[in-house]
Write a protein that holds these residues in place. Structure first.
Motif, short mmCIF file in Angstrom:
data_model
loop_
_atom_site.label_atom_id
_atom_site.label_comp_id
_atom_site.label_asym_id
_atom_site.label_seq_id
_atom_site.Cartn_x
_atom_site.Cartn_y
_atom_site.Cartn_z
N GLY A 37 0.80 -1.22 0.00
CA GLY A 37 0.00 0.00 0.00
C GLY A 37 0.83 1.26 0.00
N LYS A 38 1.99 1.23 -0.66
CA LYS A 38 2.86 2.41 -0.77
C LYS A 38 3.43 2.88 0.57
CE LYS A 38 2.89 3.10 -5.18
NZ LYS A 38 4.11 2.93 -5.93
N CYS A 39 3.67 1.95 1.47
CA CYS A 39 4.36 2.29 2.71
C CYS A 39 5.63 1.46 2.79
CB CYS A 39 3.47 2.01 3.93
SG CYS A 39 3.23 0.27 4.31
N LEU A 40 6.45 1.75 3.78
CA LEU A 40 7.63 0.95 4.06
C LEU A 40 7.41 0.19 5.35
CD1 LEU A 40 10.45 3.57 3.31
CD2 LEU A 40 9.38 1.93 1.74
N PHE A 41 7.89 -1.04 5.40
CA PHE A 41 7.86 -1.84 6.61
C PHE A 41 9.19 -1.71 7.31
CE2 PHE A 41 4.78 -5.34 4.90
CZ PHE A 41 3.69 -4.52 5.10
N VAL A 42 9.15 -1.62 8.64
CA VAL A 42 10.36 -1.58 9.46
C VAL A 42 10.24 -2.69 10.49
CG1 VAL A 42 11.83 -0.17 10.94
CG2 VAL A 42 10.43 0.94 9.17
N PHE A 43 11.21 -3.61 10.48
CA PHE A 43 11.20 -4.76 11.37
C PHE A 43 12.43 -4.79 12.26
CE2 PHE A 43 8.80 -6.38 7.68
CZ PHE A 43 7.71 -6.97 8.28
N GLU A 44 12.25 -5.19 13.49
CA GLU A 44 13.37 -5.54 14.36
C GLU A 44 14.03 -6.75 13.71
OE1 GLU A 44 15.36 -7.84 17.28
OE2 GLU A 44 13.30 -8.39 16.81
N GLN A 45 15.34 -6.90 13.83
CA GLN A 45 16.07 -7.93 13.10
C GLN A 45 15.56 -9.35 13.38
OE1 GLN A 45 20.25 -6.98 13.86
NE2 GLN A 45 20.37 -6.15 11.79
N ASN A 46 15.26 -9.67 14.62
CA ASN A 46 14.77 -11.02 14.93
C ASN A 46 13.40 -11.27 14.33
OD1 ASN A 46 17.07 -11.82 16.32
ND2 ASN A 46 16.29 -11.09 18.28
N VAL A 47 12.54 -10.25 14.34
CA VAL A 47 11.21 -10.39 13.74
C VAL A 47 11.35 -10.59 12.23
CG1 VAL A 47 9.01 -9.20 13.31
CG2 VAL A 47 10.07 -9.09 15.57
N TRP A 48 12.28 -9.86 11.61
CA TRP A 48 12.54 -10.02 10.18
C TRP A 48 12.98 -11.46 9.88
CZ3 TRP A 48 11.83 -7.85 5.55
CH2 TRP A 48 12.64 -8.24 4.48
N MET A 49 13.88 -11.99 10.70
CA MET A 49 14.38 -13.35 10.48
C MET A 49 13.25 -14.38 10.63
SD MET A 49 17.39 -12.95 9.49
CE MET A 49 17.96 -14.64 9.48
N GLU A 50 12.38 -14.18 11.61
CA GLU A 50 11.23 -15.09 11.79
C GLU A 50 10.31 -15.02 10.57
OE1 GLU A 50 9.31 -14.04 15.46
OE2 GLU A 50 11.13 -14.44 16.64
N PHE A 51 10.07 -13.81 10.10
CA PHE A 51 9.22 -13.60 8.92
C PHE A 51 9.86 -14.29 7.71
CE2 PHE A 51 7.75 -10.27 5.64
CZ PHE A 51 6.51 -10.85 5.47
N ALA A 52 11.16 -14.11 7.53
CA ALA A 52 11.87 -14.72 6.40
C ALA A 52 11.80 -16.25 6.48
CB ALA A 52 13.32 -14.25 6.38
N GLN A 53 11.91 -16.80 7.67
CA GLN A 53 11.82 -18.26 7.83
C GLN A 53 10.46 -18.76 7.36
OE1 GLN A 53 15.10 -19.18 8.05
NE2 GLN A 53 14.27 -20.87 9.24
N LYS A 54 9.41 -18.06 7.69
CA LYS A 54 8.06 -18.45 7.26
C LYS A 54 7.94 -18.36 5.74
CE LYS A 54 5.86 -17.08 11.56
NZ LYS A 54 5.03 -16.10 12.24
N LEU A 55 8.56 -17.34 5.16
CA LEU A 55 8.47 -17.15 3.71
C LEU A 55 9.24 -18.23 2.94
CD1 LEU A 55 8.79 -13.27 3.52
CD2 LEU A 55 6.71 -14.64 3.28
N LYS A 56 10.20 -18.88 3.58
CA LYS A 56 10.96 -19.94 2.93
C LYS A 56 10.08 -21.12 2.53
CE LYS A 56 15.63 -19.46 4.71
NZ LYS A 56 16.68 -20.11 5.50
N THR A 57 8.93 -21.24 3.15
CA THR A 57 8.04 -22.37 2.87
C THR A 57 7.22 -22.17 1.59
OG1 THR A 57 6.22 -21.49 4.19
CG2 THR A 57 7.83 -22.87 5.33
N ILE A 58 7.29 -20.99 1.00
CA ILE A 58 6.53 -20.71 -0.22
C ILE A 58 7.18 -21.48 -1.38
CG2 ILE A 58 5.91 -18.93 -1.90
CD1 ILE A 58 5.80 -16.96 0.44
N PRO A 59 6.38 -22.25 -2.10
CA PRO A 59 6.94 -23.02 -3.23
C PRO A 59 7.56 -22.11 -4.29
CG PRO A 59 4.68 -23.69 -2.76
CD PRO A 59 4.95 -22.48 -1.95
#
Length: 143
Positions: A37-59
């Protein structure tokens, strides 16, 4: 938990002040990327890593999801506030979000979103009905 709304000016060098309450929760360094929606996301590093781990499951065969992943990760950068609490936003992220002068930082539980002030105002006006309808649904579910 990240909550609240704060407005600050973008300086001529592309830096924006990150509110102290947000910096406390985000840590010394954090990740900024394209949002939705034309915004930027800002994540704490550990939250970013958790998010990235979940995204790894995408085929890898899910083409639409792969477009999202490419955009998200290609745009991501690590930011560290200076002594005045400002972060330097790369031009590509400023352009994506339409930042020219005023930037609004909002807390959204586990992330901060950065919006161009005018975009945030428009979003609020357009989303008012959806907010009320969702609130009614949540009330029906007992939440």
């Amino acid at each position: 938990m990240l909550i609240g709304e704060y407005s600050h000016s973008l300086d001529p060098k592309g830096r924006v002040f990150m509110p102290a309450k947000f910096r406390e929760e985000l840590g010394e360094k954090f990740i900024v990327s394209r949002g939705i929606g034309k915004c930027l996301f800002v994540f704490e590093q550990n939250v970013w890593m958790e998010f990235a781990q979940k995204l790894k499951t995408i085929p890898i065969t899910d083409q639409k999801a792969q477009v999202f992943l490419r955009m998200l990760f290609a745009s991501a950068c690590e930011c560290e506030p200076d002594k005045q609490g400002r972060i330097l936003l790369p031009a590509r992220l400023r352009d994506y979000a339409g930042f020219t002068k005023e930037v609004v930082a909002i807390g959204v539980m586990s992330r901060v979103e950065l919006w161009a002030a005018e975009s945030w105002k428009e979003y609020n006006e357009q989303s008012s009905e959806d907010y009320e309808a969702t609130l009614e649904k949540l009330a029906e579910l007992g939440i």
